[in-house]
Each structure stands twice: as C-alpha cells, then as structure tokens.
Write a protein that holds these residues in place. Structure first.
Motif, PDB file in Angstrom:
ATOM      1  N   ARG A  96     -40.433-128.412 -51.736  1.00 56.91           N
ATOM      2  CA  ARG A  96     -40.410-129.387 -52.848  1.00 56.91           C
ATOM      3  C   ARG A  96     -38.880-129.075 -53.744  1.00 56.91           C
ATOM      4  N   VAL A  97     -38.535-128.050 -53.418  1.00 60.79           N
ATOM      5  CA  VAL A  97     -37.173-127.784 -54.301  1.00 60.79           C
ATOM      6  C   VAL A  97     -35.847-127.954 -53.284  1.00 60.79           C
ATOM      7  N   ILE A  98     -36.049-128.316 -52.103  1.00 57.72           N
ATOM      8  CA  ILE A  98     -34.917-128.437 -51.087  1.00 57.72           C
ATOM      9  C   ILE A  98     -34.708-129.952 -50.637  1.00 57.72           C
ATOM     10  N   GLY A  99     -33.592-130.361 -50.230  1.00 60.22           N
ATOM     11  CA  GLY A  99     -33.343-131.738 -49.812  1.00 60.22           C
ATOM     12  C   GLY A  99     -32.576-131.201 -48.488  1.00 60.22           C
ATOM     13  N   LEU A 100     -32.970-131.856 -47.343  1.00 59.00           N
ATOM     14  CA  LEU A 100     -31.963-131.661 -46.051  1.00 59.00           C
ATOM     15  C   LEU A 100     -31.344-132.702 -45.490  1.00 59.00           C
ATOM     16  N   VAL A 101     -30.130-132.795 -45.130  1.00 63.33           N
ATOM     17  CA  VAL A 101     -29.864-133.628 -44.214  1.00 63.33           C
ATOM     18  C   VAL A 101     -29.480-133.024 -43.033  1.00 63.33           C
ATOM     19  N   PRO A 102     -30.232-133.076 -41.989  1.00 60.16           N
ATOM     20  CA  PRO A 102     -30.003-132.473 -40.585  1.00 60.16           C
ATOM     21  C   PRO A 102     -28.735-132.992 -40.086  1.00 60.16           C
ATOM     22  N   LEU A 142     -29.308-128.818 -51.788  1.00 61.05           N
ATOM     23  CA  LEU A 142     -29.148-129.832 -50.786  1.00 61.05           C
ATOM     24  C   LEU A 142     -28.502-129.186 -49.561  1.00 61.05           C
ATOM     25  N   PHE A 143     -29.350-129.106 -48.563  1.00 59.16           N
ATOM     26  CA  PHE A 143     -28.553-128.520 -47.593  1.00 59.16           C
ATOM     27  C   PHE A 143     -28.208-129.605 -46.422  1.00 59.16           C
ATOM     28  N   ALA A 172     -21.665-133.582 -58.781  1.00 57.95           N
ATOM     29  CA  ALA A 172     -21.399-133.546 -60.073  1.00 57.95           C
ATOM     30  C   ALA A 172     -22.436-134.328 -60.639  1.00 57.95           C
ATOM     31  N   LYS A 173     -22.891-135.370 -60.164  1.00 62.49           N
ATOM     32  CA  LYS A 173     -24.044-136.143 -60.839  1.00 62.49           C
ATOM     33  C   LYS A 173     -25.340-135.596 -61.137  1.00 62.49           C
ATOM     34  N   HIS A 174     -25.404-134.890 -59.988  1.00 62.72           N
ATOM     35  CA  HIS A 174     -26.923-134.264 -59.863  1.00 62.72           C
ATOM     36  C   HIS A 174     -26.917-132.893 -60.259  1.00 62.72           C
ATOM     37  N   ASN A 175     -26.034-132.312 -60.322  1.00 68.76           N
ATOM     38  CA  ASN A 175     -25.730-130.846 -61.016  1.00 68.76           C
ATOM     39  C   ASN A 175     -26.593-130.107 -59.960  1.00 68.76           C
ATOM     40  N   ILE A 176     -26.307-130.037 -58.669  1.00 72.48           N
ATOM     41  CA  ILE A 176     -27.351-129.084 -57.683  1.00 72.48           C
ATOM     42  C   ILE A 176     -26.496-128.241 -57.000  1.00 72.48           C
ATOM     43  N   THR A 177     -27.172-127.344 -56.260  1.00 69.22           N
ATOM     44  CA  THR A 177     -26.364-126.586 -55.537  1.00 69.22           C
ATOM     45  C   THR A 177     -26.277-127.141 -54.007  1.00 69.22           C
ATOM     46  N   VAL A 178     -24.885-126.870 -53.393  1.00 66.87           N
ATOM     47  CA  VAL A 178     -24.956-127.560 -51.801  1.00 66.87           C
ATOM     48  C   VAL A 178     -24.880-126.341 -51.047  1.00 66.87           C
ATOM     49  N   PHE A 179     -25.402-126.268 -49.786  1.00 72.62           N
ATOM     50  CA  PHE A 179     -25.146-125.326 -48.760  1.00 72.62           C
ATOM     51  C   PHE A 179     -24.781-126.343 -47.452  1.00 72.62           C
TER      52      PHE A 179
END
Ligand SMILES: Nc1ncnc2c1ncn2[C@@H]1O[C@H](COP(=O)(O)OP(=O)(O)O)[C@@H](O)[C@H]1O
Ligand SMILES: [Mg+2]
Lengths: 277, 332
Positions: free
Chosen positions: B78-84, B158-159, B184-191
């Motif tokens: 639920r807390v992650i997003g993935l762009v494989p 977001l991965f 910047a807009k969504h204020n998230i962490t990116v890996f």
C-alpha cells in the motif's frame, strides 16, 4: 475486493469485445456446429427402419423429438466447455508481458486474479449460451432445417433453470482451466493440457450421445461427467424424459459441488501459485 | 531525516549457484532520490523486486516505512509504487483506462481518482493521448504513463527500475524532468536504478554503486567523485622509457598508472600539477604527444571502486547473461 474483481473483470471483457473477430466467432461458431453436426447426423432416421417399435428413439434420446434437439441441448453444455477452456489464457499472457507483476505488487488479495478471469469467462459463456439457444430455436423457422423442439409448457421457469445449471457448469470449468493456467509456466504447456482433457471430456459425456449406448466402463465415467449432469438436467427441463440418468436434485447438487469446489480450489491455490520464489 | 527504507544484509540466490544479491545493507532517507548505479546483471532489479515483495529474499531483512517486507507484504504494497524495468501497461486499453484500472486496484475513491488522474496526465503531458490505445504509444509515452500510474495511490516511496532504459537521449532528459517534477509535487521518496552515469549524477541525491551483487560505495555524487582523489591528468609521450617514477615525484601528484601507452596521474590540483609534470618530461628531452586534464567523473569513481569502467562492465559477458535471464523470466 469486489470492486477490484469487477475492475479486472471489466478489463478482460474489454479485451474480448474490442477484437471484432472474436465477436464474429462467438456467433458464427455455434451456427457451424449446430448446422453441420446437428443436421448431418440425423440419427433419428435409423430408428424409423421397418420393424422398429415406435418411440424407441425418444426412449434412447431423453425424449427428444429428433437428434438435432437432443444435440442442441448438449451443445449448450459443450459450448460452455469450449468457452471456458481458454479462461486463464490471459494469465499466461499477463505473466509474459509483465502485467501480472503489476497485479502482484498491488495490495489486492491474490484470489482476485483468478476470480476476475473466471467471472469474465462465465459472462462470455452465458452470452454464447443465449446465442446457441436462439439459433437452435430459429432453425425451426428455416425451411429444410430441423430446429430445437421443446416440450409443451416449456416456459420461463425452465429457461431460468437451464441457465442456472449452465452457469454453475461455466463457473466450474472456468475455475478448472484458470487454475491450470496459474500452475503452468507457458502457453505451450497450457495448450497441451487443454487438448489432453478437452475432447475426452466432451465425448465421455451425455452431451452429444446418450450414455445408454456406451460400454459399461465408459458409461460409469461418463455419467458423472459434469457435462452429463448439465445435459441431463437440461433435457429433463426441455423434453418429457421418461428415463433420465440422474434425478434433477442429483444434477443440481452435483453441479453446485463441482462449481463450488473448483472455484474454491482456484482461490486457495492462487496464493501459492502466484507467490514469489 | 528519517529512514524510509532499511535494508540489512539482504541476499538473493537463484537456483543454488547464482548469487544475484550478495548481502547488501543500506538505508534510504525519507524525501531523497536514492539511486543504485551498476552494470547489467549487478543485482539492481533483484534488489528492487525483493523490496517490492515480488521476490522472496534468501536471507536478510528489510523494511519500508517500518513495515517488514516478509511479514507485512500487504501493508508494504500500500505504501509503495513500482515502475518496473519491463513495461507493464496494458496495450489494449487506453492511457486513461490504464490509470483508472490502477486506481481501482488500489481502492482509490472515484472522485479522488478522477482528480489525481487528470493532474498526473497533465504532469506527464499525456492528456491529448489519454484516450488512445496504449499500443499506439511510443516508448517514451509508455514510460510516462507508467510513471503517472505509479503515483495514483499516493505512495510514500516510488521505485523506478531503469526508468530510461532504451530511450533516446532527448526522451531520457524529458523523463528526468518528469521525475523531478513528480517528486516535487508529490513530496515522495524515489528509489531508482540505472546504469547510466549521467542519470545517477544528475538525478540522485545519493548513489550506491553496486557490482556483482555487492554495494561497493555509497555516498552523494559529489563525494564519490571527490573520493577518487582529485583531477586526472592523462599524458601521452613518444618514448619507450618508463616515466612513472619521474611523474609521481612531481609535487601535487598522488599516484600514476600506465595504461594503454598513456600515463594517468591523479593530482590534488590539476592546474598546478600539469606544468610541473610537463616541464620534467620536457627537460628529459622526451616529446609529449597529448595532454588531457579531466575533473573527476562518476565513471572514474566507478572504475576506482569496481576495478573496471562502467562501459567495460557493460561489454563484458554480464550484459548478455542478464538479457538472457530476463528473456527467460518473461517466458515463464
Ligand atoms: N529469475 C532468475 N533466475 C536466475 N537468475 C536470475 C534471475 N533473475 C536474475 N538472475 C541473475 O541475477 C543477476 C542479477 O540480475 P538483475 O538483478 O536482473 O541485474 P540488474 O537489474 O542489475 O541488471 C544476474 O546475473 C541475473 O542473470
Ligand atoms: Mg535490471
């Protein structure tokens, strides 16, 4: 959970109806089967040979007025089988093109993945059933063709009862083939398995020929084939059947168990079959 | 700063003999863009797949937003997003339909979904193409759609697995801008993972250099470059004589290596050291054929830590092996 299942079911159906050829096939395939198979094998003629006692055909063929009528009912069940055998095909494709990974990282219960395929297949199977039924009836109005002859008093209750039994049959078969698709690694294996079980399932049943004419060993198997349960139940609704294979209750409970057990199996195994190694 | 990803000694072994990830440990801070830089086959995708619950680690521990990736998979999802790495959008649906499907999978309420879908489509410039089937999209458009999809449910992290793999230079630069904008807009962490130096350098706050399943260095791009030990002076000469000692004796020179007929000298201050070195060579009567002074690059950092340049690493067998493995995985 229901919402997610419906969203994925909708996706499956979009894939289906957006391909125009598939719509065409859905309609044309039963016409070909009913037209060729049902009309060519006019087995009823054999029973009209001189010296045969009258009514023998009806006795052997569940009270059907002619072979076409007998077969058309069986064809409803066979069509369900044929529509369902590719249920789960899309799982194999989704695995290949990575879409399955998208489903796997999302927080949906794993069972949603097979159940959405099962739902969409059942919807397609029921559409096909309506088409086959309509065509079989329509043949009555085509000069030179035999159509589906139903008993007097065949009404709304019989229609709903028939559809309910075909629905259960579809749920069972769609679940069976979806579970197989979850378990196999690639398309070739899936086709192999489908081919292996498909024709035996169809022929070792009362769908196209009465089990009464089969050798004992085959009859023993064929009488408990889910296709037989559905065909036998449907014929008891469609014709005045003096010698049904099973009681109506046996058929209904059998189909309930068949569909219930297989959809549960699909949901229960999906967790393991879709888990990561 | 608080850590959003905590990884401890994570190991993934395939079929007994392939050690894809060999005990990595690191943390990702909330709000940063963290990158894994490494050649094909280094273990980047395998690490991401473990962190996103697609693969089960052989051993080790990891948590995302405090949730254990082994025992709290549903919560993690639920807390992650993935762009494989491989595209997963549905070709037979339109862009907008793909977005709505994704929203449904994450139980995003319809009203909220409608609004964020239109916003996201705007950020990635896909409003005009949104109602076309995805099979008519270009590679860059698909990648943008995936980026947008990954954010519909407002993940905390977001991965992105090789977000610009196979895209041309301009598209790549555009994707970088989209990533920065979205972040910047969504204020998230990116890996993210990448094997493009420019991408790691230009986009990431911190980089882990990964090779053969191990993290060999981890720091900000600037620090990594500095750690190489200053500027690099490359000198070509017309002489068989070995000048290594001569060059290294000059003031400001840290080390010298002879490679492919040229001398590579590291200097604290390249500008000051260059004339000194040239003078010494000239005084011996040896002709200088080429001189090049370069600022430390990430490629040099990569070379320093892995013993080979990223380009060489790509060309050695590992590339084909990884591609073959991917093809195999796709077939299953
Ligand atoms: N499913 C798998 N089965 C066997 N080996 C695998 C599998 N997935 C990856 N590998 C191997 O693990 C190593 C790391 O792969 P991967 O994580 O995809 O690297 P990267 O993403 O850095 O290019 C490679 O050597 C690859 O061949
Ligand atoms: Mg990879």
């Amino acid at each position: 959970m229901l919402w997610q299942t419906l969203a994925l079911t909708k996706r499956e159906l979009k894939h289906w109806y957006r391909v125009k050829v598939q719509i065409f096939m859905t309609i044309i395939q039963p016409v070909v089967w009913l037209g060729l198979f049902g009309q060519a094998f006019n087995i009823g003629q054999l029973f009209n040979a001189p010296g045969m006692p009258p009514g023998l055909f009806q006795q052997a063929f569940s009270g059907a007025p002619n072979y076409f009528s007998f077969m058309a009912i069986g064809m409803l069940a066979v069509n369900v089988l044929f529509t369902c055998m590719f249920s789960g095909m899309s799982i194999v494709w989704d695995r290949r093109f990575g879409f399955l990974n998208k489903l796997k990282v999302s927080p949906i219960p794993r069972g949603v993945i097979p159940v959405s395929r099962i739902f969409s297949t059942v919807i397609r199977a029921m559409i096909q059933v309506v088409i086959v039924f309509a065509i079989a009836i329509a043949f009555n109005y085509v000069p030179g063709l035999t159509g589906l002859g139903l008993k007097e008093g065949f009404g709304i209750v019989e229609v709903l009862g028939s559809f309910a039994m075909l629905f259960l049959l579809a749920v069972g078969f769609a679940s069976l083939f979806t579970t197989i698709a979850l378990a196999v690694e690639n398309q070739e294996t899936l086709f192999g398995v489908i081919n292996l079980i498909n024709l035996p399932l169809m022929f070792a049943s009362a769908a196209l020929f009465p089990t009464a004419l089969m050798p004992d060993w085959l009859k023993g198997v064929a009488e408990y084939n889910p296709l037989t349960l559905a065909a036998d139940g449907l014929r008891q609704l469609a014709f005045v059947d003096a010698a049904p294979i099973h009681s109506m209750w046996f058929n209904i409970i059998g189909l309930l168990l068949f569909s219930g057990a297989l959809i549960s199996l699909s949901v229960l195994t999906s967790r393991r079959l879709l888990s990561n190694r | 700063m608080t850590a959003i990803v905590e990884v401890e000694n994570l190991v993934k072994r395939f079929n007994e003999d392939v050690l894809a990830v060999d005990g990595v440990s690191f943390t990702v801070e909330e709000g940063e863009i963290f990158g894994f830089l490494g050649p094909n086959g280094a273990g980047k995708s395998t690490t991401i797949n473990m962190l996103t619950t697609l693969l089960r680690p052989t051993s080790g521990k990891a948590s995302i937003a405090g949730l254990d990736i082994m025992t709290q998979q549903d919560e993690v999802r639920r807390v992650i997003g993935l762009v494989p790495q491989d595209l997963t959008v549905d070709d037979e649906l339109s862009g907008r339909e793909n977005m709505y499907l994704q929203a449904d999978l994450y139980d995003v309420p319809r009203d909220e979904a409608r609004k964020s879908i239109e916003d996201l489509l705007e950020v990635v410039d896909l409003q005009d193409a949104a109602d076309r089937l995805v099979k008519t999209y270009s590679g860059g458009m698909r990648k943008r759609l995936e980026l947008a999809e990954g954010l519909i449910h407002h993940p905390r992290i977001l991965f992105l697995d090789e977000p610009t793999l196979g895209l041309d230079i301009q598209t790549r630069a555009a994707i970088w801008d989209y990533i920065k904008d979205l972040k910047a807009k969504h204020n998230i962490t990116v890996f993210l993972t990448t094997h493009y130096l420019e991408e790691a350098d230009g986009l990431c706050d911190r980089i882990g250099i990964i090779d053969h399943g191990k993290i060999v260095a981890l720091d900000t791009p600037a620090t990594l470059k500095r750690s190489v030990g200053g500027d690099v002076l490359t000198i070509g000469v017309r002489s068989e004589e070995d000048l290594t000692d001569l060059i290294s004796s000059r003031p400001g020179i840290i080390s010298v290596r002879k490679e492919d007929g040229v001398y590579r000298a590291k200097a604290v201050h390249g500008e000051a050291a260059t004339p000194e070195v040239l003078k010494a060579i000239w005084e011996k009567g040896i002709a200088v054929t080429s001189v090049e002074l370069s600022r430390p690059t990430l490629d040099q950092a990569f070379l320093e830590y892995t013993g080979r340049s990223l380009r060489d690493a790509e060309q050695s067998g590992s590339f084909d092996k990884a591609a073959a493995a991917r093809a195999m995985r796709r077939r299953r």
